[in-house]
Each structure stands twice: as C-alpha cells, then as structure tokens.
Design a protein around this motif. Structure first.
Motif, PDB file in Angstrom:
ATOM      1  N   LEU A 198       0.744  -1.394   0.188  1.00  0.00           N
ATOM      2  CA  LEU A 198       0.071   0.069  -0.064  1.00  0.00           C
ATOM      3  C   LEU A 198       0.871   1.247  -0.058  1.00  0.00           C
ATOM      4  O   LEU A 198       1.898   1.289   0.635  1.00  0.00           O
ATOM      5  CB  LEU A 198      -0.696  -0.026   1.293  1.00  0.00           C
ATOM      6  CG  LEU A 198      -1.802  -1.017   1.325  1.00  0.00           C
ATOM      7  CD1 LEU A 198      -2.861  -1.185   2.762  1.00  0.00           C
ATOM      8  CD2 LEU A 198      -2.862  -1.125   0.088  1.00  0.00           C
ATOM      9  N   GLY A 199       0.649   2.149  -0.727  1.00  0.00           N
ATOM     10  CA  GLY A 199       1.160   3.491  -0.605  1.00  0.00           C
ATOM     11  C   GLY A 199       2.196   3.411  -1.830  1.00  0.00           C
ATOM     12  O   GLY A 199       2.387   2.221  -2.332  1.00  0.00           O
ATOM     13  N   ARG A 200       2.568   4.762  -2.096  1.00  0.00           N
ATOM     14  CA  ARG A 200       3.729   4.849  -3.374  1.00  0.00           C
ATOM     15  C   ARG A 200       5.146   5.126  -2.760  1.00  0.00           C
ATOM     16  O   ARG A 200       5.949   4.894  -3.662  1.00  0.00           O
ATOM     17  CB  ARG A 200       3.258   6.204  -4.307  1.00  0.00           C
ATOM     18  CG  ARG A 200       1.792   5.970  -4.712  1.00  0.00           C
ATOM     19  CD  ARG A 200       1.364   7.078  -5.409  1.00  0.00           C
ATOM     20  NE  ARG A 200       2.619   7.689  -6.282  1.00  0.00           N
ATOM     21  CZ  ARG A 200       2.712   9.108  -6.682  1.00  0.00           C
ATOM     22  NH1 ARG A 200       1.826   9.842  -5.818  1.00  0.00           N
ATOM     23  NH2 ARG A 200       3.617   9.578  -7.379  1.00  0.00           N
ATOM     24  N   TRP A 201       5.275   5.315  -1.400  1.00  0.00           N
ATOM     25  CA  TRP A 201       6.600   5.580  -1.077  1.00  0.00           C
ATOM     26  C   TRP A 201       7.244   4.605   0.079  1.00  0.00           C
ATOM     27  O   TRP A 201       6.996   4.853   1.443  1.00  0.00           O
ATOM     28  CB  TRP A 201       6.501   6.886  -0.525  1.00  0.00           C
ATOM     29  CG  TRP A 201       6.027   7.891  -1.575  1.00  0.00           C
ATOM     30  CD1 TRP A 201       4.569   8.640  -1.328  1.00  0.00           C
ATOM     31  CD2 TRP A 201       6.593   8.619  -2.795  1.00  0.00           C
ATOM     32  NE1 TRP A 201       4.538   9.336  -2.597  1.00  0.00           N
ATOM     33  CE2 TRP A 201       5.586   9.233  -3.279  1.00  0.00           C
ATOM     34  CE3 TRP A 201       7.626   8.245  -3.334  1.00  0.00           C
ATOM     35  CZ2 TRP A 201       5.883   9.760  -4.693  1.00  0.00           C
ATOM     36  CZ3 TRP A 201       8.029   8.785  -4.837  1.00  0.00           C
ATOM     37  CH2 TRP A 201       7.297   9.665  -5.224  1.00  0.00           C
ATOM     38  N   GLY A 219       7.626  -3.560 -16.572  1.00  0.00           N
ATOM     39  CA  GLY A 219       7.875  -2.190 -16.628  1.00  0.00           C
ATOM     40  C   GLY A 219       6.962  -1.120 -15.870  1.00  0.00           C
ATOM     41  O   GLY A 219       7.016  -0.076 -16.107  1.00  0.00           O
ATOM     42  N   GLY A 220       5.692  -1.788 -15.490  1.00  0.00           N
ATOM     43  CA  GLY A 220       4.669  -1.024 -15.102  1.00  0.00           C
ATOM     44  C   GLY A 220       4.852  -1.172 -13.476  1.00  0.00           C
ATOM     45  O   GLY A 220       5.969  -1.099 -12.793  1.00  0.00           O
ATOM     46  N   GLY A 221       3.731  -1.050 -12.879  1.00  0.00           N
ATOM     47  CA  GLY A 221       3.538  -1.081 -11.343  1.00  0.00           C
ATOM     48  C   GLY A 221       3.442   0.304 -10.870  1.00  0.00           C
ATOM     49  O   GLY A 221       3.095   0.323  -9.444  1.00  0.00           O
ATOM     50  N   GLY A 222       3.012   1.482 -11.544  1.00  0.00           N
ATOM     51  CA  GLY A 222       2.785   2.472 -10.887  1.00  0.00           C
ATOM     52  C   GLY A 222       3.950   3.364 -10.572  1.00  0.00           C
ATOM     53  O   GLY A 222       5.073   2.645 -10.247  1.00  0.00           O
ATOM     54  N   SER A 223       3.763   4.635 -10.488  1.00  0.00           N
ATOM     55  CA  SER A 223       4.866   5.529  -9.965  1.00  0.00           C
ATOM     56  C   SER A 223       5.206   5.318  -8.595  1.00  0.00           C
ATOM     57  O   SER A 223       4.212   5.431  -7.788  1.00  0.00           O
ATOM     58  CB  SER A 223       4.636   6.867 -10.621  1.00  0.00           C
ATOM     59  OG  SER A 223       3.645   7.464  -9.819  1.00  0.00           O
ATOM     60  N   GLY A 224       6.562   5.719  -8.078  1.00  0.00           N
ATOM     61  CA  GLY A 224       6.671   5.885  -6.676  1.00  0.00           C
ATOM     62  C   GLY A 224       7.927   4.813  -6.480  1.00  0.00           C
ATOM     63  O   GLY A 224       8.681   4.470  -7.351  1.00  0.00           O
ATOM     64  N   ILE A 231      12.328   1.810  -8.537  1.00  0.00           N
ATOM     65  CA  ILE A 231      11.578   3.076  -8.615  1.00  0.00           C
ATOM     66  C   ILE A 231      10.772   2.848  -9.931  1.00  0.00           C
ATOM     67  O   ILE A 231      10.894   2.387 -10.957  1.00  0.00           O
ATOM     68  CB  ILE A 231      12.496   4.216  -8.650  1.00  0.00           C
ATOM     69  CG1 ILE A 231      13.163   4.384  -7.445  1.00  0.00           C
ATOM     70  CG2 ILE A 231      11.562   5.284  -9.075  1.00  0.00           C
ATOM     71  CD1 ILE A 231      14.328   5.647  -7.609  1.00  0.00           C
ATOM     72  N   GLY A 232       9.398   3.051  -9.664  1.00  0.00           N
ATOM     73  CA  GLY A 232       8.464   3.308 -10.823  1.00  0.00           C
ATOM     74  C   GLY A 232       8.392   4.719 -11.322  1.00  0.00           C
ATOM     75  O   GLY A 232       8.028   5.385 -10.663  1.00  0.00           O
ATOM     76  N   GLU A 239       4.649  16.965 -11.964  1.00  0.00           N
ATOM     77  CA  GLU A 239       4.132  17.143 -10.929  1.00  0.00           C
ATOM     78  C   GLU A 239       4.643  15.647  -9.772  1.00  0.00           C
ATOM     79  O   GLU A 239       5.165  15.823  -8.876  1.00  0.00           O
ATOM     80  CB  GLU A 239       2.614  17.319 -10.433  1.00  0.00           C
ATOM     81  CG  GLU A 239       1.964  18.373 -10.673  1.00  0.00           C
ATOM     82  CD  GLU A 239       0.404  18.411 -10.987  1.00  0.00           C
ATOM     83  OE1 GLU A 239      -0.263  17.159 -10.536  1.00  0.00           O
ATOM     84  OE2 GLU A 239      -0.214  19.489 -11.192  1.00  0.00           O
ATOM     85  N   GLU A 240       4.530  14.775 -10.697  1.00  0.00           N
ATOM     86  CA  GLU A 240       4.781  13.326  -9.981  1.00  0.00           C
ATOM     87  C   GLU A 240       6.385  13.289 -10.081  1.00  0.00           C
ATOM     88  O   GLU A 240       6.971  12.891  -9.142  1.00  0.00           O
ATOM     89  CB  GLU A 240       4.394  12.331 -11.031  1.00  0.00           C
ATOM     90  CG  GLU A 240       2.666  12.117 -10.579  1.00  0.00           C
ATOM     91  CD  GLU A 240       2.110  10.828 -11.234  1.00  0.00           C
ATOM     92  OE1 GLU A 240       3.176  10.000 -11.888  1.00  0.00           O
ATOM     93  OE2 GLU A 240       1.092  10.774 -11.415  1.00  0.00           O
TER      94      GLU A 240
END
Length: 457
Positions: free
Chosen positions: A115-118, A158-163, A191-192, A224-225
């Motif tokens: 859970l979470g991006r960081w 190569g995916g998985g969302g940014s973070g 890192i995504g 922004e990201e």
C-alpha cells in the motif's frame, strides 16, 4: 526419479586417472547437502571464455574449483557422465516476482506490492515464500537464480505505478528458507517512474476518444509526479547530511534512511519505465542525484539507444512475446528491439517481470535471435549480462573457477524449446527437478483408457 536418468558414471570409466570415485544415485544426489561433484566429458559453455569440448567441471563446497579439458578429478568426487551433454551457467531472471506471487486472482497469495507509493524501507526479502509452486517450475527449466522485485506481479512488465516501490532481493531458486536462498538481501532499489500518458484511446495515446487528457494536461501531471519524486530525494539527502554531521537531535526516519543509501551511487537503482520520454527524464534525474541506474522495461529504448550506450545505462528487457506498444509501433518491434540495442552498444538482459512465466525466460531470448540478436549475446543476456547489471558477476553468470556452482546440464541449447534440462546445480548441489507441471503431466499421461460400454437389445 526420471530426472536423474542417463547420467551416472562409474569408477571403472576413470581407471586411467588412477583414482577411486563413487557413483551418483538418485537417492544420494537428492539427499546430498554438500560434497564434490564432477561433470566429465561434456561441452562446457563458459560464456565468459568460450566453449570447451570434452571438458570437465568440478564443484566443491558450493563453488567451481576446476574447469577445462585436462582436469584432475578429486578422489571423492561424485561423477556425472557428460558424454554428448552440454553444461551452461544457470540462467537468471533479472526481474521477476518469483516467491512473491502465487495466484494472481487470489489477493492473499500476492505480496509483490505494498500500500502507498513511497516504500523505500520495504524489502522483498521479507515476503519471499520458498514453498511457492512457481519456483520448482522455473528451476526445472534452468533458471537457478532471480531478482525478486516489488512493484507488481502481472504481465505489466516495466509497470507497477509510479513511486519508490522498495528493495529487490537476489535469491537462489532452491532452499527451505529465504536465508538459505539469499544471495544479496538488498540487490537494488526499485522505482516506478511516472508515465507520460493521457490515459485515453486504444493504446493510451493522447487525444482521441475515451475521455483522455490533452498532452499538456498529461505533461503537467507528469511534471508534478517527478517533482514529488525529487522532493523525496532532497529529503533523503538532507537526512543523510544531518546524520553524518553527528547531530544527536536527528529523529530517525526509516524511509529516508533507506532511500539515502542510493545517493552517490551507493546502491543500484532499477527504474521501471517504457516510453523514451520517461526514460530521458529518469536519466536526467539520475544524473542530478548521482544514481547508479538501470532501466527495466524499456519498450521505447530504441529511440534513445545512443544516449543509453553513451551513458552506459543497461536495459532489462521484458518479454518479447508480446504485442507492440503504440499505434505507430512496428509489428516486429518487440523482437527486433534487443538486436537494435545491442548493435548500439547498450548492455541488455532479459527478464519476465513475472512469476508463473519465469520458466519461459530462455525463449524470450531465443525469439530475438531470429530477428537480429547474435545467439551468443542472447545466451549472455540470461546469464552473465544480468549478473553484471546487478553487480554480482564476480560470483555468478559464467563457468569460471571461484564462482558459485550454479549450472545446468542439458542435451542441447537451453534456448531451444526442445532441449531437456537433465541436471540443475544450485550452490554446487544437485537440485530436485520435480514440479507441479511434471506431476500433472505424469498424472494425465497415465490416465486409464476410457472403457467402452456395449449394450444389447
């Protein structure tokens, strides 16, 4: 026990060496926890130093202690007759979710993302499930070690969302516990990278139907990201400086503590990105923070192949047996991309970004050979090249004295689908090749014939 057939050598066969050897039996090999093994009379494909015809390789204490044509076999060695066989380094899936994902549709069996991006403080090592059914299947096809990485587990290579998705771990594909499997507890930070996409249209392109954003809106969101990512690294740098200053008033922050390890090239950073714009952005970011990066995914890498080669940035490529990405992308793009990158001077490695499909790793490499990638480069891209990318080529990836005894004995080229893997050694010990796929095949192959019922009237 069919996995151990056709391989036992006898003491009489080595009488000219004036040594006494013992014979490998299935029962002894399966229970063996150490000892000395020798594969004699095979073609040894070292990868690093070419092939040795009628060669011998000796393993002791988990390591390769001798390899060559005129090798003295220790008296206590268990001998495997390699006549007509081939010996290769064990293959490495450079980016997978082996041990982290079992059944994609059952959430409680998936631990590849958090859970979470960081999450720089989280390590895949803590979530590895040694009893996964996917591990023996991959091992039986010659995969001996992998980098199990957080950040997804489906075919969205190569995916998985940014973070910041967490720390990947490098493991052997054999062992009762993750500690027994461990090669490097922390192999890389994953890192995504943000995706520059409008989210509309059939291929996720800009404009078009489906309510997608404009390019300007997508660019603003992307910026922004990236800025948010930058703020995390700035905070990690400040935290590191404060700790190194010796101030006793710095409150410990586990996230920043782990993230700060990647600064000044202190840890390998694997950036998951596919579009060339995203990759260019990631490269610029890495230069700003002095990161040691590799690209994972890299579908659009041909557009910036020159930059990748110039800056010595390797690419871990996803499966080539896939559809091309983008409306204007050539139908053969997945197959020709590895050859294009190699010709440009880019270091490449293959990976499946998967768990159930990890067994297909050699065929991902093989499918690129007929589209321009030299065969020796394809083999290296699943053995020595990923070891170099992950910084463990001093221990893994080729058959050289002093390296870990991870190797396979085959009846042909392991990149060919018709080749049988007859022996797999991990840490110098024969591994069990039994697996769920084989058991199911044997079960249904031995299914009783259907009875025919006749009736009379």
């Amino acid at each position: 026990m069919t996995r151990f057939r056709n391989i036992v050598g006898t003491a009489a066969a080595v009488g000219t060496l004036s040594i006494v050897t013992s014979i490998v039996t299935p029962e002894r090999a399966a229970a063996q926890e150490g000892g000395t093994f020798a594969v004699r009379g095979a073609t040894i494909h070292t990868v690093a130093n070419g092939a040795i015809e009628n060669g011998t390789i000796v393993l002791r204490g988990g390591q390769i202690i001798a390899v060559g044509r005129d090798v003295e076999i220790p008296a206590d060695a268990e001998i495997i007759d390699g006549e007509g066989k081939h010996v290769y380094p064990g293959m490495i899936d450079a980016f997978s979710s082996l041990g982290l994902t079992e059944v994609g549709a059952v959430a409680v069996t998936n631990d590849a993302s958090e859970l979470g991006r960081w999450n720089p403080h989280l390590n895949a090592h803590t979530a590895i499930h040694p009893a996964s059914e996917h591990i023996p299947v991959a091992r039986a096809n010659g995969i001996t070690h992998t980098m199990a990485a957080p950040g997804g587990g489906g075919r969205g290579f190569g995916g998985g969302g940014s973070g910041i998705q967490g720390q990947a771990t490098l493991i052997h594909l054999d062992g009762w516990t993750v500690e027994e499997m461990e090669i490097e507890k922390t192999a890389a930070m994953v890192i995504g990278w943000p995706t520059l996409s409008a989210g509309g249209g059939r291929f996720g392109g800009f404009g078009g139907g489906g309510g997608g954003r404009s390019f300007r809106q997508a660019q603003e969101r992307f910026d922004e990201e990236v800025a948010e990512m930058d703020s995390w690294f700035a905070a990690a740098q400040h935290y590191k400086q404060a700790v190194e200053s010796g101030s006793g008033r710095v409150e410990r922050n586990i996230q920043l503590e782990h993230l700060s390890r990647v600064l000044d090239r202190g840890m390998k950073v694997i950036v998951r990105a596919n579009g060339w714009r995203e990759m260019e952005s990631a490269i610029e970011f890495a230069e700003k923070w002095n990161l040691d990066i590799a690209i994972a995914g890299g579908n659009g890498a041909r557009e910036i192949a020159g930059t990748l080669a110039e800056k010595n940035i390797p690419v871990i490529l996803g499966p080539v047996q896939r559809l091309p990405q983008g409306e204007d992308t050539g139908y053969d793009d997945p197959n020709t991309l590895p050859g294009v990158l190699h010709d440009a001077g880019v270091e490449i490695a293959f990976a499946t970004f998967n768990s159930a499909d990890s067994r297909t790793l050699p065929y991902e490499a093989a499918n690129s050979v007929s589209w321009g990638l030299p065969q020796d480069v394809a083999l290296e891209a699943v053995t020595l090249a990923p070891a170099r990318v992950l910084g463990v080529d001093d221990r893994l990836g080729s058959l050289e004295v002093g390296k870990v005894g991870n190797l396979i004995v085959t009846d042909g080229d392991p990149l060919e689908i018709t080749t049988a893997i007859e022996w797999v050694f991990i840490k110098g010990v024969p591994s069990d090749l039994d697996n769920k796929h084989r058991r199911l095949w044997e079960k249904y192959d031995n299914r009783p014939a259907r009875r025919t019922v006749t009736t009379t009237t």
